[in-house]
Design an enzyme around this catalytic site. Structure first.
Site, mmCIF file in Angstrom:
data_model
loop_
_atom_site.group_PDB
_atom_site.id
_atom_site.type_symbol
_atom_site.label_atom_id
_atom_site.label_comp_id
_atom_site.label_asym_id
_atom_site.label_seq_id
_atom_site.Cartn_x
_atom_site.Cartn_y
_atom_site.Cartn_z
ATOM 1 N N TRP A 30 -4.355 -3.212 -4.515
ATOM 2 C CA TRP A 30 -5.606 -3.313 -5.626
ATOM 3 C C TRP A 30 -5.673 -2.539 -6.671
ATOM 4 O O TRP A 30 -6.497 -2.567 -7.415
ATOM 5 C CB TRP A 30 -6.795 -3.668 -4.693
ATOM 6 C CG TRP A 30 -6.626 -4.947 -3.595
ATOM 7 C CD1 TRP A 30 -5.478 -5.636 -3.447
ATOM 8 C CD2 TRP A 30 -7.609 -5.534 -2.800
ATOM 9 N NE1 TRP A 30 -5.647 -6.766 -2.580
ATOM 10 C CE2 TRP A 30 -6.998 -6.459 -2.220
ATOM 11 C CE3 TRP A 30 -8.961 -5.263 -3.019
ATOM 12 C CZ2 TRP A 30 -7.833 -7.178 -1.189
ATOM 13 C CZ3 TRP A 30 -9.719 -5.825 -1.793
ATOM 14 C CH2 TRP A 30 -9.119 -6.825 -0.844
ATOM 15 N N LYS A 31 -5.196 -1.233 -6.446
ATOM 16 C CA LYS A 31 -5.428 -0.065 -7.351
ATOM 17 C C LYS A 31 -7.047 -0.052 -7.692
ATOM 18 O O LYS A 31 -7.880 -0.449 -6.600
ATOM 19 C CB LYS A 31 -4.883 -0.262 -8.893
ATOM 20 C CG LYS A 31 -3.228 -0.535 -8.379
ATOM 21 C CD LYS A 31 -2.455 -0.606 -9.748
ATOM 22 C CE LYS A 31 -0.936 -0.839 -9.176
ATOM 23 N NZ LYS A 31 0.172 -0.383 -10.544
ATOM 24 N N HIS A 42 1.927 7.284 -4.987
ATOM 25 C CA HIS A 42 2.133 6.250 -5.820
ATOM 26 C C HIS A 42 2.428 6.996 -7.293
ATOM 27 O O HIS A 42 1.923 8.135 -7.475
ATOM 28 C CB HIS A 42 0.801 5.290 -5.963
ATOM 29 C CG HIS A 42 1.109 4.305 -6.733
ATOM 30 N ND1 HIS A 42 0.898 4.141 -8.077
ATOM 31 C CD2 HIS A 42 1.352 2.822 -6.524
ATOM 32 C CE1 HIS A 42 1.279 2.726 -8.551
ATOM 33 N NE2 HIS A 42 1.510 2.117 -7.527
ATOM 34 N N GLU A 86 1.380 6.318 -10.203
ATOM 35 C CA GLU A 86 0.025 6.838 -11.025
ATOM 36 C C GLU A 86 -0.859 8.037 -10.563
ATOM 37 O O GLU A 86 -1.252 8.476 -11.146
ATOM 38 C CB GLU A 86 -0.969 5.284 -10.868
ATOM 39 C CG GLU A 86 -0.296 4.271 -11.582
ATOM 40 C CD GLU A 86 -0.686 2.796 -11.304
ATOM 41 O OE1 GLU A 86 -1.794 2.567 -10.526
ATOM 42 O OE2 GLU A 86 0.011 1.775 -11.548
ATOM 43 N N SER A 117 5.891 -5.332 -10.872
ATOM 44 C CA SER A 117 5.868 -6.737 -11.398
ATOM 45 C C SER A 117 6.442 -7.741 -10.499
ATOM 46 O O SER A 117 7.282 -8.751 -11.118
ATOM 47 C CB SER A 117 6.671 -6.813 -12.843
ATOM 48 O OG SER A 117 5.952 -5.973 -13.896
ATOM 49 N N GLY A 153 0.963 -5.152 -7.059
ATOM 50 C CA GLY A 153 -0.075 -4.649 -7.585
ATOM 51 C C GLY A 153 -0.890 -5.989 -8.125
ATOM 52 O O GLY A 153 -1.519 -6.572 -7.427
HETATM 53 P P1 13P Z 1 2.537 -4.447 -10.307
HETATM 54 O O1 13P Z 1 2.674 -5.448 -9.327
HETATM 55 O O2 13P Z 1 1.263 -4.617 -11.213
HETATM 56 O O3 13P Z 1 3.734 -4.201 -11.319
HETATM 57 O O4 13P Z 1 2.148 -3.043 -9.793
HETATM 58 C C1 13P Z 1 3.239 -2.593 -8.859
HETATM 59 C C2 13P Z 1 2.496 -1.469 -7.999
HETATM 60 O O5 13P Z 1 2.260 -0.151 -8.753
HETATM 61 C C3 13P Z 1 2.223 -1.623 -6.669
HETATM 62 O O6 13P Z 1 1.863 -0.299 -6.287
#
Ligand code: 13P
Length: 250
Positions: free
Chosen positions: A10-11, A96, A98, A213, A234
């Site tokens: 979910w970030k 991750h 990020e 994605s 994500g």
């Molecule tokens: P998205 O599915 O939004 O591209 O993000 C992928 C992700 O970073 C999952 O950890």
């Protein structure tokens, strides 16, 4: 046979109200997911709420990061693996992109977080993946190998027997630009082969997820690849119906 895993990352998204609606939505449809194991990884502060909502559910709980120190102590802003385990977490994402790229986490720090997760009895989901410029320079395998080798050096191949790896090409994250099933499969096979050099049994058993994605519309083609054992999702994991469509595709 590897059981597929679909984990929602979910970030930094949510509120108590949206968390409740999302979990209830996923719970309502989980009966239609036949084979895949499903997990959700909320922000730390919502973990107790989600744990309560998930009581008695087959949906597993995970966190998005863990402190590299196993013992409690003076580590402001960090969360120990033992705390996550106490709240009912089974999984924890480490490394991750990020965390690596926005917060400067090194391969060595990620490896220590992986080790701390295991020490607490959590299953680490180790993220690896290359930047766009690294892919364009033909460095994809070298980058993924370096990220993987840092953990192998610290923990050894046996540590991957009950761990999960997620290949997430950075250029595909949140961009709508998914790796093709063939591009992803190529890197997944590379990762499995690299593990197999150390331990063929571990390599065969390790689940390797694809992330970047993934949507309801492209999940089935990705998951049909022989070395893709599910996904780390994500944006699409924030919509119950879309997430469930991905879970059913696995
Ligand atoms: P998205 O599915 O939004 O591209 O993000 C992928 C992700 O970073 C999952 O950890």
């Amino acid at each position: 046979m590897r059981r597929p895993l679909v984990a929602g990352n979910w970030k930094m998204n949510g509120s108590r109200e949206r968390v409740r609606a999302l979990v209830n939505g996923i719970q309502a449809g989980i009966g239609s997911v036949e084979r895949a194991e499903v997990a959700v990884c909320p922000p730390f502060v919502y973990i107790p709420q989600v744990a309560e909502l998930l009581a008695g559910s087959p949906i597993a709980l995970g966190a998005q990061n863990v402190c590299d120190h196993a013992e409690e102590g003076a580590y402001t802003g960090e969360i120990a693996g033992s705390m996550l385990a106490e709240l009912g977490c089974r999984y924890v994402i480490v490394g991750h992109s990020e965390r690596r790229n926005l917060y400067g986490e090194s391969d060595e720090l990620v490896a220590r977080r992986f080790a701390a997760a295991r020490k607490a009895g959590l299953v680490p989901i180790l993220c690896v993946g290359e930047l766009l410029e690294e892919r364009e320079r033909g460095e994809t395998e070298a980058v993924v190998a370096r990220q993987l080798d840092a953990v192998l050096a610290l923990e050894g191949a046996a540590a991957f027997r009950d761990a999960v790896i997620a290949y997430e090409p950075v250029w595909a994250i949140g961009t709508g630009r998914t790796a093709t099933p063939e591009q992803a499969q190529e890197v997944h096979a590379f990762i499995r082969a690299r593990l197999a050099v150390h331990d063929p049994g571990v390599a065969e058993a390790a689940r390797i997820l694809y992330g970047g994605s993934v949507k309801g519309s492209n999940a089935a083609d990705l998951f049909a690849q022989p070395d893709i054992d599910g996904g780390l999702i994500g944006g699409a994991s924030l919509k119950a119906d879309e997430f469930l469509t991905i879970c059913r595709a696995a």
